[in-house]
Design a protein around this motif. Structure first.
Motif, PDB file in Angstrom:
ATOM      1  N   THR A  56      55.739  21.937  39.756  1.00 34.35           N
ATOM      2  CA  THR A  56      54.362  21.399  39.908  1.00 34.35           C
ATOM      3  C   THR A  56      54.102  21.064  41.417  1.00 34.35           C
ATOM      4  N   LEU A  57      54.873  20.574  41.917  1.00 33.97           N
ATOM      5  CA  LEU A  57      54.760  19.995  43.327  1.00 33.97           C
ATOM      6  C   LEU A  57      54.466  21.194  44.375  1.00 33.97           C
ATOM      7  N   SER A  58      55.416  22.060  43.986  1.00 33.48           N
ATOM      8  CA  SER A  58      55.165  23.348  44.883  1.00 33.48           C
ATOM      9  C   SER A  58      53.921  23.917  44.673  1.00 33.48           C
ATOM     10  N   MET A  59      53.156  24.138  43.513  1.00 31.29           N
ATOM     11  CA  MET A  59      51.768  24.602  43.228  1.00 31.29           C
ATOM     12  C   MET A  59      50.796  23.738  43.967  1.00 31.29           C
ATOM     13  N   LEU A  60      50.870  22.220  43.909  1.00 34.28           N
ATOM     14  CA  LEU A  60      50.157  21.253  44.343  1.00 34.28           C
ATOM     15  C   LEU A  60      49.998  21.543  45.969  1.00 34.28           C
ATOM     16  N   VAL A  61      51.012  21.767  46.685  1.00 36.48           N
ATOM     17  CA  VAL A  61      51.162  21.749  47.976  1.00 36.48           C
ATOM     18  C   VAL A  61      50.400  23.133  48.438  1.00 36.48           C
ATOM     19  N   VAL A  62      50.662  24.287  47.709  1.00 34.70           N
ATOM     20  CA  VAL A  62      49.939  25.340  47.914  1.00 34.70           C
ATOM     21  C   VAL A  62      48.556  25.420  47.669  1.00 34.70           C
ATOM     22  N   MET A  63      48.335  24.642  46.631  1.00 33.64           N
ATOM     23  CA  MET A  63      46.804  24.725  46.453  1.00 33.64           C
ATOM     24  C   MET A  63      45.884  23.909  47.416  1.00 33.64           C
ATOM     25  N   PHE A  64      46.502  22.660  47.762  1.00 33.89           N
ATOM     26  CA  PHE A  64      45.777  21.899  48.644  1.00 33.89           C
ATOM     27  C   PHE A  64      46.314  21.880  50.100  1.00 33.89           C
ATOM     28  N   SER A  65      46.839  23.097  50.564  1.00 31.35           N
ATOM     29  CA  SER A  65      47.403  23.123  51.920  1.00 31.35           C
ATOM     30  C   SER A  65      46.277  22.913  53.030  1.00 31.35           C
ATOM     31  N   SER A  66      45.151  23.492  52.757  1.00 31.11           N
ATOM     32  CA  SER A  66      44.184  23.025  53.591  1.00 31.11           C
ATOM     33  C   SER A  66      43.542  21.740  53.773  1.00 31.11           C
ATOM     34  N   HIS A  67      43.552  21.069  52.796  1.00 30.95           N
ATOM     35  CA  HIS A  67      43.437  19.676  52.903  1.00 30.95           C
ATOM     36  C   HIS A  67      44.726  18.611  52.889  1.00 30.95           C
ATOM     37  N   LYS A  68      45.188  18.484  54.091  1.00 31.24           N
ATOM     38  CA  LYS A  68      46.280  17.745  54.093  1.00 31.24           C
ATOM     39  C   LYS A  68      46.259  16.251  53.442  1.00 31.24           C
ATOM     40  N   ALA A  69      45.298  15.354  53.781  1.00 36.74           N
ATOM     41  CA  ALA A  69      45.297  14.497  53.163  1.00 36.74           C
ATOM     42  C   ALA A  69      45.058  14.148  51.639  1.00 36.74           C
TER      43      ALA A  69
END
Length: 109
Positions: free
Chosen positions: A15-28
């Motif tokens: 889940t952490l991997s998926m979240l980082v990939v999904m929101f990589s354009s919005h860092k905050a």
């Protein structure tokens, strides 16, 4: 997964991997999602621990983590309105106050 056979560890990593990939354009936003997800795991751990032991120190840590989680979730709405930024900090202050209470009570016992 460091030799762990628990299913929760696998769910956490995927889940952490998926979240980082999904929101990589919005860092905050990605930071607050990942922080909230990790805090959710900590809250469930302390909820189970308190359910088993009914110790007040575990209760204070549980309440502390819940307020920290709510504060982190509220930070995600800070771009919508400024009041969410202030409320996030107030909620985290309350969470850290409960953590301090837990720390002081553990020193006394």
């Amino acid at each position: 997964t460091l030799g762990s056979k628990k299913q929760g560890t696998y769910v956490l990593v995927v889940t952490l991997s998926m979240l980082v990939v999904m929101f990589s354009s919005h860092k905050a936003l990605a930071f607050y999602f990942v922080s909230s997800f990790l805090l959710l795991f900590v809250v469930t751990y302390y909820a189970r621990l308190f359910k088993q032991s009914h110790k007040m120190s575990n209760f204070f840590v549980l309440v502390s983590m819940v307020f920290l989680l709510l504060g982190t979730l509220d930070f995600m709405f800070a771009t919508i309105h400024e009041v969410h930024y202030v409320m996030g900090h107030v909620l985290q202050l309350v969470g850290y106050a409960f953590m301090l209470i837990s720390f002081i009570s553990s020193l006394r016992s």
